[in-house]
Design an enzyme around this catalytic site. Structure first.
Site, PDB file in Angstrom:
ATOM      1  N   ALA A 117       0.762  -1.242   0.000  1.00  0.00           N
ATOM      2  CA  ALA A 117       0.000   0.000   0.000  1.00  0.00           C
ATOM      3  C   ALA A 117       0.800   1.304   0.000  1.00  0.00           C
ATOM      4  O   ALA A 117       0.259   2.344  -0.369  1.00  0.00           O
ATOM      5  CB  ALA A 117      -0.956   0.008   1.189  1.00  0.00           C
ATOM      6  N   PRO A 119       3.179   4.456  -0.953  1.00  0.00           N
ATOM      7  CA  PRO A 119       2.901   5.487   0.061  1.00  0.00           C
ATOM      8  C   PRO A 119       1.416   5.780   0.284  1.00  0.00           C
ATOM      9  O   PRO A 119       1.086   6.572   1.151  1.00  0.00           O
ATOM     10  CB  PRO A 119       3.605   6.720  -0.510  1.00  0.00           C
ATOM     11  N   GLY A 121      -1.272   6.194  -2.380  1.00  0.00           N
ATOM     12  CA  GLY A 121      -2.111   6.822  -3.409  1.00  0.00           C
ATOM     13  C   GLY A 121      -3.405   6.046  -3.617  1.00  0.00           C
ATOM     14  O   GLY A 121      -4.505   6.599  -3.574  1.00  0.00           O
ATOM     15  N   CYS A 238       3.128  -0.871 -12.493  1.00  0.00           N
ATOM     16  CA  CYS A 238       3.453   0.308 -13.314  1.00  0.00           C
ATOM     17  C   CYS A 238       4.581  -0.087 -14.259  1.00  0.00           C
ATOM     18  O   CYS A 238       5.554   0.632 -14.416  1.00  0.00           O
ATOM     19  CB  CYS A 238       3.821   1.503 -12.445  1.00  0.00           C
TER      20      CYS A 238
HETATM   21  N1  SAM Z   1       0.000   1.081  -3.912  1.00  0.00           N
HETATM   22  C1  SAM Z   1       0.988   2.106  -3.670  1.00  0.00           C
HETATM   23  C2  SAM Z   1       0.414   3.446  -4.010  1.00  0.00           C
HETATM   24  O1  SAM Z   1      -0.515   3.523  -4.816  1.00  0.00           O
HETATM   25  O2  SAM Z   1       0.860   4.457  -3.442  1.00  0.00           O
HETATM   26  C3  SAM Z   1       2.263   1.809  -4.403  1.00  0.00           C
HETATM   27  C4  SAM Z   1       2.801   0.451  -4.087  1.00  0.00           C
HETATM   28  S1  SAM Z   1       4.361   0.088  -4.799  1.00  0.00           S
HETATM   29  C5  SAM Z   1       3.986  -0.213  -6.428  1.00  0.00           C
HETATM   30  C6  SAM Z   1       4.655  -1.515  -4.184  1.00  0.00           C
HETATM   31  C7  SAM Z   1       4.903  -1.609  -2.697  1.00  0.00           C
HETATM   32  O3  SAM Z   1       5.095  -2.979  -2.365  1.00  0.00           O
HETATM   33  C8  SAM Z   1       6.121  -0.881  -2.198  1.00  0.00           C
HETATM   34  O4  SAM Z   1       5.768   0.029  -1.185  1.00  0.00           O
HETATM   35  C9  SAM Z   1       7.031  -1.966  -1.651  1.00  0.00           C
HETATM   36  O5  SAM Z   1       7.729  -1.580  -0.483  1.00  0.00           O
HETATM   37  C10 SAM Z   1       6.067  -3.075  -1.342  1.00  0.00           C
HETATM   38  N2  SAM Z   1       6.704  -4.405  -1.342  1.00  0.00           N
HETATM   39  C11 SAM Z   1       7.945  -4.723  -1.691  1.00  0.00           C
HETATM   40  N3  SAM Z   1       8.185  -6.039  -1.511  1.00  0.00           N
HETATM   41  C12 SAM Z   1       7.059  -6.557  -1.025  1.00  0.00           C
HETATM   42  C13 SAM Z   1       6.690  -7.864  -0.611  1.00  0.00           C
HETATM   43  N4  SAM Z   1       7.552  -8.885  -0.706  1.00  0.00           N
HETATM   44  N5  SAM Z   1       5.462  -8.010  -0.129  1.00  0.00           N
HETATM   45  C14 SAM Z   1       4.614  -6.965  -0.035  1.00  0.00           C
HETATM   46  N6  SAM Z   1       4.918  -5.723  -0.424  1.00  0.00           N
HETATM   47  C15 SAM Z   1       6.125  -5.524  -0.910  1.00  0.00           C
END
Ligand code: SAM
Length: 447
Positions: A117, A119, A121, A238
């Site tokens: 989730a 940061p 958005g 993305c």
């Molecule tokens: N949904 C967010 C938004 O709209 O602001 C952006 C999320 S970003 C694409 C993916 C997120 O997944 C990152 O914050 C990252 O730290 C987290 N992440 C990384 N490895 C992960 C894992 N093994 N399990 C769950 N989340 C993970």
């Protein structure tokens, strides 16, 4: 403006995009799109555009297609405005607004999980659609990012969220078959970030694409085990690599025959949409017979106002009128009082960063209001409030931690607002409001 893209990447994109490859590459010669999404829970529709104009200082605001209250802007620094601090809007990349629209939210109270989730958005966009009803669990595995997520949820005045920082596998053991909707906005190879953030280019490799694809399969499998029968999963990235997008969808359907595609996957490229690019697909579990959100069990240390009074605890009426009702769910964690979400599950043993809204902390025989509370109140809910002009110097001074002058008649906890939206608390006495805006959020914090 034009980052040095790896040849291996451009070769793949050439094969993928064929005749539109040049259009895609030409996008790197243009600046990236910026947008903000108005918080519809705080700002009336009639004021959406004027809030956007005030925050950006720009007359030129164009709506983002299909997203109510979202506008492109190309001037100004809205993130520095008092209205941003008051949670009037969230700055969000326009194509990142797509996945939440596939969540099918808004009719009945649901239990929703945003698995990746930070940061926030998409979490705050989902919260906007949920309109304070149901339960929103926002999970972020990295604790420092979960803190940012939690701050954004607080700023946007979301009252029905739990912020958790757990490994998805641990969550899936705890919440088997629990959620009606799950968003998996997966960590990915970030090809859609190349224009906005050229550093993402240096992290790109085919091995990373493959590693991300494996992790995405795993995250989706975790989501499946947490989904209630008949529920929906929205998957998004993305990035543009087929391994992480279309092929991930195919692999998912092959592994989980009880799921079907609920609406055709959408892929946005910077040359087909005014944004950086996104992929989103939604799946529905087809064997579902259990009515959504009926199986709600709640455990924990919940109190009523009556119980609070019996314990001789001073209540919120010290600083706000009784906006809490007898039926609201209050909980004590340590010395702090919380308003927890309606469908709050047992959260013992989980790394919880936020459980609903912290109302305040008991200090000796008084209850001190928390910053989080200020963001779910309306000015008229507070016993005392002061409303500064949104673009005024005084509003900025409050955000920097300075005192504000006020009418000598004001006394005690005072909600400090900008343009009619609360930014935080102050304490009024003798014509001055002493600043209680959290030190870590002040605009000069870190200088
Ligand atoms: N949904 C967010 C938004 O709209 O602001 C952006 C999320 S970003 C694409 C993916 C997120 O997944 C990152 O914050 C990252 O730290 C987290 N992440 C990384 N490895 C992960 C894992 N093994 N399990 C769950 N989340 C993970």
């Amino acid at each position: 403006m034009n980052p040095e893209l790896p040849k291996e990447y451009t070769d793949r994109m050439k094969g993928q995009l064929l005749s539109s490859f040049d259009d895609y590459m030409n996008c790197f010669l243009m600046p990236s799109y910026k947008a903000l999404r108005i918080n519809r829970r705080k700002v009336l529709p009639v004021d959406h555009a004027s809030v956007g104009r005030l925050a950006t200082g720009s007359e030129k605001l164009e709506p983002v297609d299909g997203i109510e209250g979202a506008f492109y802007y190309d001037e100004g620094s809205p993130g520095k405005s008092a209205l941003h601090a008051a949670g009037a809007f969230y700055i969000q990349e326009p194509s990142a607004m797509l996945p939440a629209t596939l969540m099918d939210i808004g009719k009945t109270p649901l239990k929703v999980l945003d698995l990746c989730a930070a940061p926030g958005g998409k979490t705050t966009q989902i919260a906007d659609m949920m309109n304070g009803l149901g339960l929103l669990v926002a999970n972020e595995i990295i604790p420092s990012r979960a803190k940012i997520l939690s701050e954004n949820i607080e700023r946007m005045g979301v009252e029905n969220a739990l912020v958790i920082s757990e490994d998805p596998e641990k969550l899936s053991e705890r919440f088997a078959g629990y959620f009606d909707r799950i968003l998996v906005d997966a960590p990915c190879s970030g090809e859609g970030m190349f224009r906005k953030n050229p550093e993402a280019v240096s992290e790109w490799s085919l091995q990373n694409v493959e590693m991300c694809a494996k992790r995405q399969d795993w995250l989706l499998d975790c989501a499946v085990s947490m989904l209630a029968p008949g529920g929906k999963i929205v998957y998004s990235t993305c990035t543009f690599s087929p391994e992480e997008d279309e092929e991930c969808v195919e692999r998912f359907l092959a592994r989980h025959p009880s799921f079907a595609i609920s609406s055709p996957p959408v892929k946005l490229y910077p040359h087909t949409f005014r944004g950086e690019g996104h992929f989103a697909a939604s799946f529905i579990e087809t064997r579902g017979t259990v009515p959504l959100s009926q199986k709600i069990e709640t455990k924990g240390r919940f109190l009523s106002l009556k119980k609070l009074r019996q314990r001789n605890r001073p209540s919120v009426s010290e600083f706000a009128k009784d906006f809490i009702t007898e039926t609201d769910r209050l909980a004590m964690f340590g010395d702090s009082l919380y308003l927890v979400p309606d469908m709050c599950p047992d959260i013992d043993g989980l790394k919880v960063q936020r459980a609903g809204v912290k109302i305040g902390t008991y200090k000796k025989d008084r209850l001190e209001p928390d910053h989080a509370l200020s963001h779910i109140l309306r000015p008229e809910d507070a016993n005392c409030h002061i409303d500064l002009e949104a673009g005024s110097r005084e509003a900025m001074q409050y955000l920097e931690g300075m005192t504000i002058s006020c009418a000598p008649s004001l006394k005690g906890w005072c909600l400090v607002c900008a343009g009619g939206l609360p930014m935080g608390w102050g304490k009024a006495s003798g014509g001055v409001v002493k600043n209680h805006y959290p030190k870590g959020l002040r605009s000069n914090a870190g200088i």
